[in-house]
Write a protein that holds these residues in place. Structure first.
Motif, PDB file in Angstrom:
ATOM      1  N   LEU A   1       4.226   5.669  -5.353  1.00  0.00           N
ATOM      2  CA  LEU A   1       4.348   5.629  -6.813  1.00  0.00           C
ATOM      3  C   LEU A   1       3.288   6.504  -7.461  1.00  0.00           C
ATOM      4  O   LEU A   1       3.564   7.235  -8.422  1.00  0.00           O
ATOM      5  CB  LEU A   1       4.211   4.179  -7.301  1.00  0.00           C
ATOM      6  CG  LEU A   1       4.396   3.945  -8.808  1.00  0.00           C
ATOM      7  CD1 LEU A   1       5.788   4.364  -9.242  1.00  0.00           C
ATOM      8  CD2 LEU A   1       4.178   2.467  -9.143  1.00  0.00           C
ATOM      9  N   THR A   2       2.070   6.458  -6.911  1.00  0.00           N
ATOM     10  CA  THR A   2       0.988   7.299  -7.444  1.00  0.00           C
ATOM     11  C   THR A   2       1.307   8.779  -7.264  1.00  0.00           C
ATOM     12  O   THR A   2       1.118   9.586  -8.182  1.00  0.00           O
ATOM     13  CB  THR A   2      -0.340   6.952  -6.749  1.00  0.00           C
ATOM     14  OG1 THR A   2      -0.620   5.558  -6.902  1.00  0.00           O
ATOM     15  CG2 THR A   2      -1.482   7.758  -7.342  1.00  0.00           C
TER      16      THR A   2
ATOM     17  N   PHE B   1       4.230  10.085  -7.037  1.00  0.00           N
ATOM     18  CA  PHE B   1       5.347  10.418  -7.928  1.00  0.00           C
ATOM     19  C   PHE B   1       4.847  10.661  -9.352  1.00  0.00           C
ATOM     20  O   PHE B   1       5.242  11.626 -10.017  1.00  0.00           O
ATOM     21  CB  PHE B   1       6.380   9.293  -7.914  1.00  0.00           C
ATOM     22  CG  PHE B   1       7.462   9.450  -8.945  1.00  0.00           C
ATOM     23  CD1 PHE B   1       8.469  10.382  -8.782  1.00  0.00           C
ATOM     24  CD2 PHE B   1       7.457   8.655 -10.091  1.00  0.00           C
ATOM     25  CE1 PHE B   1       9.462  10.525  -9.737  1.00  0.00           C
ATOM     26  CE2 PHE B   1       8.439   8.788 -11.045  1.00  0.00           C
ATOM     27  CZ  PHE B   1       9.457   9.725 -10.877  1.00  0.00           C
ATOM     28  N   ILE B   2       3.949   9.806  -9.822  1.00  0.00           N
ATOM     29  CA  ILE B   2       3.438   9.932 -11.195  1.00  0.00           C
ATOM     30  C   ILE B   2       2.663  11.231 -11.361  1.00  0.00           C
ATOM     31  O   ILE B   2       2.835  11.952 -12.350  1.00  0.00           O
ATOM     32  CB  ILE B   2       2.558   8.715 -11.551  1.00  0.00           C
ATOM     33  CG1 ILE B   2       3.420   7.438 -11.620  1.00  0.00           C
ATOM     34  CG2 ILE B   2       1.838   8.945 -12.882  1.00  0.00           C
ATOM     35  CD1 ILE B   2       2.626   6.172 -11.846  1.00  0.00           C
ATOM     36  N   PHE B   3       1.806  11.558 -10.386  1.00  0.00           N
ATOM     37  CA  PHE B   3       0.996  12.772 -10.497  1.00  0.00           C
ATOM     38  C   PHE B   3       1.815  14.044 -10.300  1.00  0.00           C
ATOM     39  O   PHE B   3       1.381  15.129 -10.689  1.00  0.00           O
ATOM     40  CB  PHE B   3      -0.157  12.735  -9.479  1.00  0.00           C
ATOM     41  CG  PHE B   3      -1.305  11.866  -9.912  1.00  0.00           C
ATOM     42  CD1 PHE B   3      -2.146  12.278 -10.940  1.00  0.00           C
ATOM     43  CD2 PHE B   3      -1.526  10.637  -9.314  1.00  0.00           C
ATOM     44  CE1 PHE B   3      -3.201  11.468 -11.352  1.00  0.00           C
ATOM     45  CE2 PHE B   3      -2.574   9.824  -9.723  1.00  0.00           C
ATOM     46  CZ  PHE B   3      -3.416  10.241 -10.746  1.00  0.00           C
ATOM     47  N   SER B   4       3.004  13.917  -9.700  1.00  0.00           N
ATOM     48  CA  SER B   4       3.859  15.097  -9.499  1.00  0.00           C
ATOM     49  C   SER B   4       4.766  15.377 -10.699  1.00  0.00           C
ATOM     50  O   SER B   4       5.437  16.410 -10.745  1.00  0.00           O
ATOM     51  CB  SER B   4       4.735  14.905  -8.250  1.00  0.00           C
ATOM     52  OG  SER B   4       5.649  13.830  -8.444  1.00  0.00           O
ATOM     53  N   LEU B   5       4.784  14.440 -11.671  1.00  0.00           N
ATOM     54  CA  LEU B   5       5.632  14.627 -12.842  1.00  0.00           C
ATOM     55  C   LEU B   5       5.119  15.767 -13.711  1.00  0.00           C
ATOM     56  O   LEU B   5       3.922  15.919 -13.926  1.00  0.00           O
ATOM     57  CB  LEU B   5       5.676  13.343 -13.680  1.00  0.00           C
ATOM     58  CG  LEU B   5       6.492  12.177 -13.124  1.00  0.00           C
ATOM     59  CD1 LEU B   5       6.355  10.962 -14.029  1.00  0.00           C
ATOM     60  CD2 LEU B   5       7.964  12.560 -12.975  1.00  0.00           C
ATOM     61  N   GLN B   6       6.069  16.547 -14.236  1.00  0.00           N
ATOM     62  CA  GLN B   6       5.756  17.595 -15.183  1.00  0.00           C
ATOM     63  C   GLN B   6       6.303  17.216 -16.558  1.00  0.00           C
ATOM     64  O   GLN B   6       6.991  16.218 -16.715  1.00  0.00           O
ATOM     65  CB  GLN B   6       6.349  18.927 -14.719  1.00  0.00           C
ATOM     66  CG  GLN B   6       5.787  19.393 -13.380  1.00  0.00           C
ATOM     67  CD  GLN B   6       6.379  20.716 -12.954  1.00  0.00           C
ATOM     68  OE1 GLN B   6       7.251  21.269 -13.625  1.00  0.00           O
ATOM     69  NE2 GLN B   6       5.911  21.229 -11.826  1.00  0.00           N
ATOM     70  N   LEU B   7       6.009  18.052 -17.547  1.00  0.00           N
ATOM     71  CA  LEU B   7       6.425  17.765 -18.917  1.00  0.00           C
ATOM     72  C   LEU B   7       7.937  17.614 -19.025  1.00  0.00           C
ATOM     73  O   LEU B   7       8.440  16.683 -19.676  1.00  0.00           O
ATOM     74  CB  LEU B   7       5.929  18.870 -19.855  1.00  0.00           C
ATOM     75  CG  LEU B   7       6.347  18.726 -21.330  1.00  0.00           C
ATOM     76  CD1 LEU B   7       5.798  17.435 -21.925  1.00  0.00           C
ATOM     77  CD2 LEU B   7       5.887  19.929 -22.133  1.00  0.00           C
TER      78      LEU B   7
ATOM     79  N   THR C   1       0.828  -1.210   0.000  1.00  0.00           N
ATOM     80  CA  THR C   1       0.000   0.000   0.000  1.00  0.00           C
ATOM     81  C   THR C   1       0.861   1.259   0.000  1.00  0.00           C
ATOM     82  O   THR C   1       0.588   2.225  -0.722  1.00  0.00           O
ATOM     83  CB  THR C   1      -0.930   0.007   1.221  1.00  0.00           C
ATOM     84  OG1 THR C   1      -1.726  -1.182   1.232  1.00  0.00           O
ATOM     85  CG2 THR C   1      -1.847   1.230   1.191  1.00  0.00           C
ATOM     86  N   THR C   2       1.928   1.232   0.815  1.00  0.00           N
ATOM     87  CA  THR C   2       2.832   2.375   0.886  1.00  0.00           C
ATOM     88  C   THR C   2       3.544   2.606  -0.445  1.00  0.00           C
ATOM     89  O   THR C   2       3.649   3.739  -0.926  1.00  0.00           O
ATOM     90  CB  THR C   2       3.884   2.157   1.991  1.00  0.00           C
ATOM     91  OG1 THR C   2       3.222   1.917   3.238  1.00  0.00           O
ATOM     92  CG2 THR C   2       4.790   3.371   2.113  1.00  0.00           C
ATOM     93  N   VAL C   3       4.014   1.502  -1.053  1.00  0.00           N
ATOM     94  CA  VAL C   3       4.713   1.614  -2.342  1.00  0.00           C
ATOM     95  C   VAL C   3       3.787   2.165  -3.411  1.00  0.00           C
ATOM     96  O   VAL C   3       4.160   3.063  -4.180  1.00  0.00           O
ATOM     97  CB  VAL C   3       5.272   0.231  -2.766  1.00  0.00           C
ATOM     98  CG1 VAL C   3       5.785   0.284  -4.205  1.00  0.00           C
ATOM     99  CG2 VAL C   3       6.380  -0.213  -1.827  1.00  0.00           C
ATOM    100  N   ILE C   4       2.554   1.643  -3.485  1.00  0.00           N
ATOM    101  CA  ILE C   4       1.592   2.108  -4.485  1.00  0.00           C
ATOM    102  C   ILE C   4       1.243   3.580  -4.258  1.00  0.00           C
ATOM    103  O   ILE C   4       1.140   4.368  -5.209  1.00  0.00           O
ATOM    104  CB  ILE C   4       0.316   1.237  -4.446  1.00  0.00           C
ATOM    105  CG1 ILE C   4       0.649  -0.194  -4.896  1.00  0.00           C
ATOM    106  CG2 ILE C   4      -0.769   1.835  -5.327  1.00  0.00           C
ATOM    107  CD1 ILE C   4      -0.506  -1.168  -4.746  1.00  0.00           C
ATOM    108  N   HIS C   5       1.095   3.964  -2.971  1.00  0.00           N
ATOM    109  CA  HIS C   5       0.770   5.359  -2.654  1.00  0.00           C
ATOM    110  C   HIS C   5       1.891   6.296  -3.094  1.00  0.00           C
ATOM    111  O   HIS C   5       1.642   7.338  -3.720  1.00  0.00           O
ATOM    112  CB  HIS C   5       0.517   5.492  -1.150  1.00  0.00           C
ATOM    113  CG  HIS C   5       0.207   6.891  -0.715  1.00  0.00           C
ATOM    114  ND1 HIS C   5      -0.961   7.538  -1.063  1.00  0.00           N
ATOM    115  CD2 HIS C   5       0.947   7.765   0.023  1.00  0.00           C
ATOM    116  CE1 HIS C   5      -0.954   8.751  -0.544  1.00  0.00           C
ATOM    117  NE2 HIS C   5       0.195   8.914   0.117  1.00  0.00           N
TER     118      HIS C   5
END
Length: 301
Positions: free
Chosen positions: A14-15, A17-23, A8-12
């Motif tokens: 990772l999620t 991290f993905i949503f914080s990515l910019q172009l 759960t911690t890893v998925i949280h």
């Protein structure tokens, strides 16, 4: 229960991290992935795997000796400082080839540095004269090495031979490669349909997987095609067979008709389905090579 909480911690994370990515972050990752991919291709195509293993060993030793073995750590740090320069020197041919490929790529703003288009008729005449000469030299088993320059200029190779400035003609090529002629051992370099040099020295191929029945002439032709975008035509002195080297690949045992069509495809790029004036479709080089699967029994020089 602990495993579930860990997942759960890893998925949280990772999620998040993905949503914080910019172009720019995505572009950064793609560039790094491409560089790693090119590095893996380089390792696979050349004998650099053992060298990279040595570099990894040095890095591991530095990590292990960082706080415990100060003397060894000091020596390894000095090795790394000079090692960067040593790696640049060792990989100089590959780095140069990569930069040349980048410079010759179809990037719009780089096209302002491109050479103007060569007169088509001049190139067609040069191809016809070359095919005629190769046909005659094949029958007489006269060795030949002819380099057609394309985007990458071969001034360094020209300096190693005798400079000329003449139209490509069958008689000129046969005289240059006549066995008792002073320049018959080197290569002829053709630029924009004109012979610019003869007796030129070419770099030998570094490919260790080449067939052992290939002599120095063929290894030089392949080496030239590896280090540039040139099209190299070869005639074997032992068997009289005609070959063409492009991009490090050697197409052997060609008939004159196939040689002419291959040179036209490489030096005068056309669409695979383009038709001749008489309405017949042109064949691509793969189809042409299928017509010429003759195997020589003697070794090529």
């Amino acid at each position: 229960m602990e495993i579930t909480e860990l997942l759960t911690t890893v998925i949280h994370r990772l999620t998040n991290f993905i949503f914080s990515l910019q172009l720019w972050d995505v572009l950064d990752i793609l560039v790094i992935a491409y560089l790693i991919y090119r590095l893996l291709l380089l390792v696979r195509k050349t004998n650099t795997s053992r060298l990279l293993k040595g570099v990894l060993v040095v890095i591991v030793l530095m990590w292990l000796s960082a706080e415990r073995m100060l003397a060894l750590s000091f020596v390894l740090e000095r090795i790394v400082e000079w090692g960067v320069l040593a790696l640049i020197i060792l990989f100089q041919p590959e780095i140069r080839r990569g930069l040349e490929q980048l410079g010759s790529s179809q990037i719009p703003f780089l096209q302002i540095f491109a050479k103007p288009q060569v007169d088509r008729q001049t190139v067609e005449d040069a191809i016809a004269q070359t095919v005629s000469a190769c046909g005659d030299m094949s029958k007489s088993r006269t060795g030949a090495l002819i380099v057609f320059e394309r985007k990458n200029q071969l001034d360094e190779m020209l300096r190693s031979g005798t400079k000329l400035d003449a139209e490509v003609s069958s008689e000129l090529l046969k005289n240059i490669f006549f066995v008792k002629a002073p320049m018959h051992d080197g290569a002829v370099i053709v630029r924009e349909g004109r012979v610019l040099g003869a007796g030129c020295m070419l770099p030998l191929s570094r490919n260790v997987n080449l067939s052992r029945d290939l002599g120095m002439r063929h290894r030089a032709g392949i080496g030239m095609s590896e280090n540039s975008d040139a099209v190299v035509v070869l005639v074997s002195e032992e068997t009289g067979s005609i070959s063409v080297a492009v991009g490090g690949m050697l197409k052997r045992h060609l008939m004159t008709e196939t040689l002419e069509q291959l040179l036209r495809n490489e030096l005068l790029p056309q669409q695979p389905e383009e038709e001749d004036p008489d309405g017949k479709k042109r064949m691509n080089w793969k189809g042409l090579l299928g017509m010429d699967k003759k195997e020589g029994e003697k070794k090529d020089e």
